[in-house]
Every structure is written in C-alpha cells, then in structure tokens.
Design a protein around this motif. Sequence first.
Motif, PDB file in Angstrom:
ATOM      1  N   UNK A 187      -4.778  60.125  22.440  1.00  6.75           N
ATOM      2  CA  UNK A 187      -4.004  59.537  23.585  1.00  6.75           C
ATOM      3  C   UNK A 187      -2.719  60.323  23.866  1.00  6.75           C
ATOM      4  N   UNK A 188      -2.339  60.982  22.746  1.00  9.76           N
ATOM      5  CA  UNK A 188      -1.069  61.830  22.950  1.00  9.76           C
ATOM      6  C   UNK A 188      -1.059  63.087  22.838  1.00  9.76           C
ATOM      7  N   UNK A 189      -2.272  63.493  23.071  1.00  7.35           N
ATOM      8  CA  UNK A 189      -2.615  65.135  23.371  1.00  7.35           C
ATOM      9  C   UNK A 189      -1.806  65.558  24.840  1.00  7.35           C
ATOM     10  N   UNK A 190      -1.641  66.633  24.826  1.00  7.74           N
ATOM     11  CA  UNK A 190      -1.176  67.224  26.109  1.00  7.74           C
ATOM     12  C   UNK A 190      -2.126  67.297  27.261  1.00  7.74           C
ATOM     13  N   UNK A 191      -1.927  67.135  28.318  1.00  9.45           N
ATOM     14  CA  UNK A 191      -2.781  67.086  29.449  1.00  9.45           C
ATOM     15  C   UNK A 191      -3.819  68.238  29.492  1.00  9.45           C
ATOM     16  N   UNK A 192      -3.006  69.286  29.223  1.00  7.35           N
ATOM     17  CA  UNK A 192      -3.974  70.599  29.353  1.00  7.35           C
ATOM     18  C   UNK A 192      -5.035  70.855  28.043  1.00  7.35           C
ATOM     19  N   UNK A 193      -4.999  70.007  27.290  1.00  9.67           N
ATOM     20  CA  UNK A 193      -6.251  69.762  26.343  1.00  9.67           C
ATOM     21  C   UNK A 193      -7.392  69.408  26.973  1.00  9.67           C
ATOM     22  N   UNK A 194      -7.498  68.332  28.128  1.00  5.18           N
ATOM     23  CA  UNK A 194      -8.725  67.893  28.470  1.00  5.18           C
ATOM     24  C   UNK A 194      -9.192  68.473  30.034  1.00  5.18           C
ATOM     25  N   UNK A 195      -8.324  69.460  30.785  1.00  4.39           N
ATOM     26  CA  UNK A 195      -8.510  69.806  31.854  1.00  4.39           C
ATOM     27  C   UNK A 195      -9.802  70.473  32.058  1.00  4.39           C
TER      28      UNK A 195
END
Length: 280
Positions: A187-195
Amino acid sequence: MGIVRTDEWVEELLRDYEEKRSQDLYEGQLNKIGVPVSHHFPSSSPEEVTYHLQQHGLFQPGEWRKMKRLVGDMKDRGIWETIEHEFVQLKDQWKGPDIPVYIFPITRGYEKRQVKNKNGLAIKGAVFLFLTASHKQQELRAILAHEYHHVCRMTAQGLSEETLRLEDLLVLEGTAEQAVKRIYGKEWLAPWTSVYKEKECKSYWGKYILPLLESTDHEQNMKLMYGKKHGRPPKWVGYNAAYHLVNAYCRTKGLHDLSDLFQVSAEEVIKESSFVKSQL
C-alpha cells in the motif's frame, strides 16, 4: 550525521523575512539553505544548488508567509523525530553510511488539494526530503527508505550521480521500491509502480528502453523515466519498467534478504530478470 534540524534553518530564515533583515527573498534562501548544503554538490555553485533543490520541491522564497504555519504543523506532527528514528533503524539494518538527511517543507505544501505533496532527492552523500504536514508515519518511513536505499546501493556499487547509466537508474528505482514493499507493504508503493501491468509494460521495454540502457545522458534518461502525460513514451514508463524489472528478478531468484540487492549489478538484474528474458 543523521537528521539535520532544518526546521531551525527555515524558522530563522522566516524571522529574517519578517524583520526585513533579508531584503532580497531569493538571497535569503540562498544564504540560509543553498550555501550550507552546497558542499554536497562540489561541481555546482550555491545558486545552482538552490535552483536544483527548488526543482525537486523546495518552497519558493515568495511563499514564505505561508511557510511559518506549515513548518509549525510539521514540527507538531513530529516529522523530524519520525524520520530520525527510522533512519537509525534502516542504517543499522542495512549497515548503510551515516549521512545527513535534510527535511524541508515542500512548495505549496499548505494547499490541501496539492497533488504532489512529497518528494525526495538522494545523492551519494546525503538525502533531501520535501514534505508537508499531512503525511502518515508509515508514508514518511517509506519515502525515507526509498531515498536512503538509493544511497546504500550507490555506495555499495561505487556509482556516482554524474556517470549513472539508464540501466543503473532503472535498478536503483526498482530496488528502492522493492525495499518499500517488503518492509512497509504494497500500500505504500509509489503510484508509478502500478500505472501499467507487467505484461503491458513489457511491450514498451524493447521499443523505448532497451536501445538506451547504456545512456549516461541524464536529461534524456529522466525524460524516459517520466514519459509524457499525453504522448510517447507514455507517462511513468521508465519508473514502471524499473519496478517490474526488479520485482521479476526477485521473483525469479527468490531473494529474501534486501541487503543482497545492494551487491547485485544492474547488468545481472537485467540479464536474469524474467521481465526481460521472457522477451528474448
């Protein structure tokens, strides 16, 4: 080393502005912030360093009236103390270098709807964090871990900011987020990891990234990492590929000890990652 009480620097600067001891707003910020940290950037002037920090999120001099409350709120939330505690933990866990960590209020951090409310900058000898008062403690820990992981890996690999290749940059970003995921949770991964999903991102690897792996052109590399909001290469493509590249490598190798990643070269990660091998 450790956490520098930059809240005191900013408060002194704001007092100078209020009491009109610093007539030139930019000159005041240059002297109170740019000059004291300029030794970390020996090839740049204090003016260039100040501009560099502003580009990464340091508040603009003209925002000073709104900074007093923001700094106060950040102190009330114990941001400096939270970061210091986590730094000690990570330094011990990773046997990392004892470097200074500078925390500053981020530009427009007083705006509740500000989308970009945190940023970081890691160089081999220091970490800079640009924050606001609204972060949860786990979020603070995660951003420090990401940036400090960069420092630890650069130190272990003997890398320097001036000669980073694109492949070095990709693995730096990917391993840092691997650390965040394993220590603090997805849940604390950067948004770009899941784009983009891994399969989708694979289609971009050969087209945009593979031809430039050896590039040391920092400006060109960062354009690829960020991509374009509307256009090509697509937004965040380099960062997203970095995450999938390292995540697939760890999945393939079954790595459990994060410190092992400090010793693995970028070439090894790219050679052995199933993210790349499945395309050959």
